[in-house]
Enzyme design. Structure first.
Site, PDB file in Angstrom:
ATOM      1  N   LYS A  78      -4.127 -11.134  -6.702  1.00 10.62           N
ATOM      2  CA  LYS A  78      -5.473 -11.299  -6.134  1.00 10.62           C
ATOM      3  C   LYS A  78      -6.464 -10.293  -6.718  1.00 10.62           C
ATOM      4  O   LYS A  78      -6.080  -9.186  -7.082  1.00 10.62           O
ATOM      5  CB  LYS A  78      -5.432 -11.215  -4.605  1.00 10.62           C
ATOM      6  CG  LYS A  78      -5.443  -9.824  -4.049  1.00 10.62           C
ATOM      7  CD  LYS A  78      -5.840  -9.780  -2.573  1.00 10.62           C
ATOM      8  CE  LYS A  78      -5.919  -8.306  -2.191  1.00 10.62           C
ATOM      9  NZ  LYS A  78      -6.303  -7.969  -0.872  1.00 10.62           N
ATOM     10  N   LYS A 124     -10.360  -4.647  -5.114  1.00  6.88           N
ATOM     11  CA  LYS A 124     -11.277  -3.560  -5.453  1.00  6.88           C
ATOM     12  C   LYS A 124     -10.555  -2.366  -6.042  1.00  6.88           C
ATOM     13  O   LYS A 124     -11.148  -1.530  -6.693  1.00  6.88           O
ATOM     14  CB  LYS A 124     -12.135  -3.162  -4.254  1.00  6.88           C
ATOM     15  CG  LYS A 124     -11.370  -2.773  -3.024  1.00  6.88           C
ATOM     16  CD  LYS A 124     -12.336  -2.400  -1.899  1.00  6.88           C
ATOM     17  CE  LYS A 124     -12.282  -3.385  -0.751  1.00  6.88           C
ATOM     18  NZ  LYS A 124     -13.184  -3.164   0.319  1.00  6.88           N
ATOM     19  N   LYS A 138       0.833  -1.215   0.000  1.00  8.48           N
ATOM     20  CA  LYS A 138       0.000   0.000   0.000  1.00  8.48           C
ATOM     21  C   LYS A 138       0.858   1.252   0.000  1.00  8.48           C
ATOM     22  O   LYS A 138       0.487   2.258  -0.597  1.00  8.48           O
ATOM     23  CB  LYS A 138      -0.971  -0.001   1.176  1.00  8.48           C
ATOM     24  CG  LYS A 138      -2.093  -1.002   0.974  1.00  8.48           C
ATOM     25  CD  LYS A 138      -3.242  -0.794   1.929  1.00  8.48           C
ATOM     26  CE  LYS A 138      -4.347  -1.798   1.629  1.00  8.48           C
ATOM     27  NZ  LYS A 138      -5.387  -1.846   2.644  1.00  8.48           N
TER      28      LYS A 138
HETATM   29  P1  TYM Z   1     -10.710  -6.292   3.285  1.00  8.52           P
HETATM   30  O1  TYM Z   1     -11.811  -5.313   3.435  1.00  8.52           O
HETATM   31  O2  TYM Z   1      -9.580  -5.975   2.384  1.00  8.52           O
HETATM   32  O3  TYM Z   1     -11.298  -7.679   2.826  1.00  8.52           O
HETATM   33  C1  TYM Z   1     -12.392  -8.302   3.506  1.00  8.52           C
HETATM   34  C2  TYM Z   1     -12.260  -9.811   3.459  1.00  8.52           C
HETATM   35  O4  TYM Z   1     -12.235 -10.268   2.105  1.00  8.52           O
HETATM   36  C3  TYM Z   1     -11.101 -11.102   1.904  1.00  8.52           C
HETATM   37  N1  TYM Z   1     -10.636 -10.933   0.509  1.00  8.52           N
HETATM   38  C4  TYM Z   1     -10.416 -11.958  -0.329  1.00  8.52           C
HETATM   39  N2  TYM Z   1     -10.530 -13.285  -0.171  1.00  8.52           N
HETATM   40  C5  TYM Z   1     -10.237 -14.070  -1.227  1.00  8.52           C
HETATM   41  N3  TYM Z   1      -9.829 -13.576  -2.424  1.00  8.52           N
HETATM   42  C6  TYM Z   1      -9.708 -12.255  -2.635  1.00  8.52           C
HETATM   43  N4  TYM Z   1      -9.337 -11.778  -3.810  1.00  8.52           N
HETATM   44  C7  TYM Z   1      -9.998 -11.374  -1.544  1.00  8.52           C
HETATM   45  N5  TYM Z   1      -9.995 -10.021  -1.406  1.00  8.52           N
HETATM   46  C8  TYM Z   1     -10.381  -9.772  -0.145  1.00  8.52           C
HETATM   47  C9  TYM Z   1     -10.074 -10.606   2.899  1.00  8.52           C
HETATM   48  O5  TYM Z   1      -9.102 -11.587   3.181  1.00  8.52           O
HETATM   49  C10 TYM Z   1     -10.938 -10.301   4.099  1.00  8.52           C
HETATM   50  O6  TYM Z   1     -11.204 -11.479   4.829  1.00  8.52           O
HETATM   51  N6  TYM Z   1      -8.165  -5.497   7.492  1.00  8.52           N
HETATM   52  C11 TYM Z   1      -9.275  -6.213   6.915  1.00  8.52           C
HETATM   53  C12 TYM Z   1     -10.590  -5.887   7.577  1.00  8.52           C
HETATM   54  C13 TYM Z   1     -10.571  -6.106   9.050  1.00  8.52           C
HETATM   55  C14 TYM Z   1     -10.648  -7.358   9.717  1.00  8.52           C
HETATM   56  C15 TYM Z   1     -10.578  -7.050  11.113  1.00  8.52           C
HETATM   57  C16 TYM Z   1     -10.750  -8.677   9.279  1.00  8.52           C
HETATM   58  C17 TYM Z   1     -10.473  -5.132   9.992  1.00  8.52           C
HETATM   59  N7  TYM Z   1     -10.471  -5.703  11.237  1.00  8.52           N
HETATM   60  C18 TYM Z   1     -10.609  -8.049  12.070  1.00  8.52           C
HETATM   61  C19 TYM Z   1     -10.789  -9.663  10.253  1.00  8.52           C
HETATM   62  C20 TYM Z   1     -10.698  -9.359  11.636  1.00  8.52           C
HETATM   63  C21 TYM Z   1      -9.399  -5.834   5.453  1.00  8.52           C
HETATM   64  O7  TYM Z   1      -8.941  -4.819   5.036  1.00  8.52           O
HETATM   65  O8  TYM Z   1     -10.148  -6.693   4.721  1.00  8.52           O
END
Ligand code: TYM
Length: 329
Positions: free
Chosen positions: A195, A198, A113
């Site tokens: 991967k 978004k 990032k």
């Molecule tokens: P975020 O918002 O980037 O993504 C949310 C969830 O989606 C999963 N994910 C994917 N899984 C498979 N293939 C993909 N291409 C893919 N893109 C996204 C991510 O692994 C995630 O599970 N920091 C975290 C949000 C968060 C969180 C937490 C998660 C904040 N606090 C506490 C778990 C526990 C995040 O940015 O996810």
């Protein structure tokens, strides 16, 4: 016996993708019967990039609607917004003081990032995993269902928790990562070696959960494959086809072996259409419910307000214990 606890969340930046759905939310729906689940919207994490305030507000509410539309039952799960439970920010500060700069600088997501946002490498981006640790540890979560890209953040959470427990006695449950069976890493449709994200610049690389059926079909038809014309699972040599197989598996419940059989002798054109159709039939009912829910803002507010109250009960208990142990009045 008391149910094991689960916590997870999604950031409220931008539009959610098929990766978010198959990698995370879809698994949460399966977990709701067996576990005591807390699912939040990580709107404080969203501040690490610049957002238009109105859009951020709307995105936060949209994700609540999506959780419900995807099948999370508000009676069985605690659905809430991170910022509405102040304990997250407070524990995050405390845990910052038990986390080393060295550990944080090893986080690949921080490195990625900060390469992408060279004009805004803020301190929040750096300490982001500590807030995530606070999210998880406040609820004494046993399991955290996420995609592969979050595993490193889970590891640092465990390290912080273990460090704290060693210093002050058992305070936190050490959480375990929970990965879905097939789609813990959905790849891009145009670049199947990275991967699905978004923030992709090529919009054909990513299926957004709000995409219309026609557009979904178009994007799958354009998906990059290879020249073999053989539906076979081999992520190393056939990343495009293997990714489509994973998506199909998640959408239909068929195993990878069953999929190879189903498409024996058929070409990629037919396969891609079938994948698109399976995804559309999975997403369409969710999209319909989602649109209905967005017209009922009062109901959404009721759900997340109640969720925050319930979340606070447990979060405040943990935070009180932490403060007592470290001597904070
Ligand atoms: P975020 O918002 O980037 O993504 C949310 C969830 O989606 C999963 N994910 C994917 N899984 C498979 N293939 C993909 N291409 C893919 N893109 C996204 C991510 O692994 C995630 O599970 N920091 C975290 C949000 C968060 C969180 C937490 C998660 C904040 N606090 C506490 C778990 C526990 C995040 O940015 O996810």
């Amino acid at each position: 016996m008391e149910k094991k606890k689960v916590l997870s969340g999604v950031q409220s930046t931008g539009r959610l993708t098929l990766g978010n759905y198959f990698g995370a939310i879809n698994n949460w729906v399966e977990m709701q019967e067996e576990y005591d689940c807390y699912y939040m919207i990580a709107n404080l994490h969203s501040l690490t990039v610049r957002n238009d305030p109105e859009t951020l507000k709307n995105n936060t509410k949209k994700i609540i609607a999506l959780y419900l539309a995807a099948g999370l039952d508000p009676q069985k799960n605690t659905l809430f917004i991170q910022s509405q439970v102040k304990e997250h920010a407070e524990l995050s500060w405390i845990l910052n003081c038990y986390t080393y700069m060295g550990e944080l600088s090893r986080m690949t997501q921080f490195k990625d990032k900060s390469e992408k946002h060279t004009d805004n490498i803020n301190a929040g981006l750096f300490t982001y995993p500590v807030l995530m640790a606070a999210d998880i540890l406040l609820y004494q979560a046993d399991y955290v269902p996420v995609g592969v890209d979050q595993m490193q953040h889970l590891e640092i959470t465990r390290d912080i928790a273990e460090r704290f427990n060693k210093l002050y006695g058992k305070t936190f449950v050490i959480p375990e990562v929970y990965l879905g069976k097939v789609s813990s890493k959905i790849m891009g449709l145009q670049d199947p070696t990275a991967k699905m994200s978004k923030s992709a610049t090529n919009l054909n690389d990513v299926i957004f959960l709000e995409d219309e059926p026609d557009l979904i079909l178009k994007k799958f038809k354009k998906a990059v494959t290879d020249s073999e014309n053989k539906v076979q699972y081999n992520p190393e040599n056939k990343p495009g086809v293997s990714n489509l197989m994973q998506i199909y598996s998640s959408a239909t419940g068929s195993t990878l072996k069953e999929i190879e059989k189903e498409f024996e002798g058929s070409g990629y054109g037919d396969f891609k259409t079938k994948v698109a159709e399976a995804v559309i039939s999975k997403l369409e009912p969710i999209q319909n419910k989602y649109n209905d829910l967005l017209n009922n803002q009062g109901y959404l507010e009721e759900i997340y307000t109640r969720g925050a109250e319930k979340a606070r009960e447990l979060a405040s208990k943990t935070l009180k214990d932490v403060k007592e142990r470290i001597g904070i009045l």
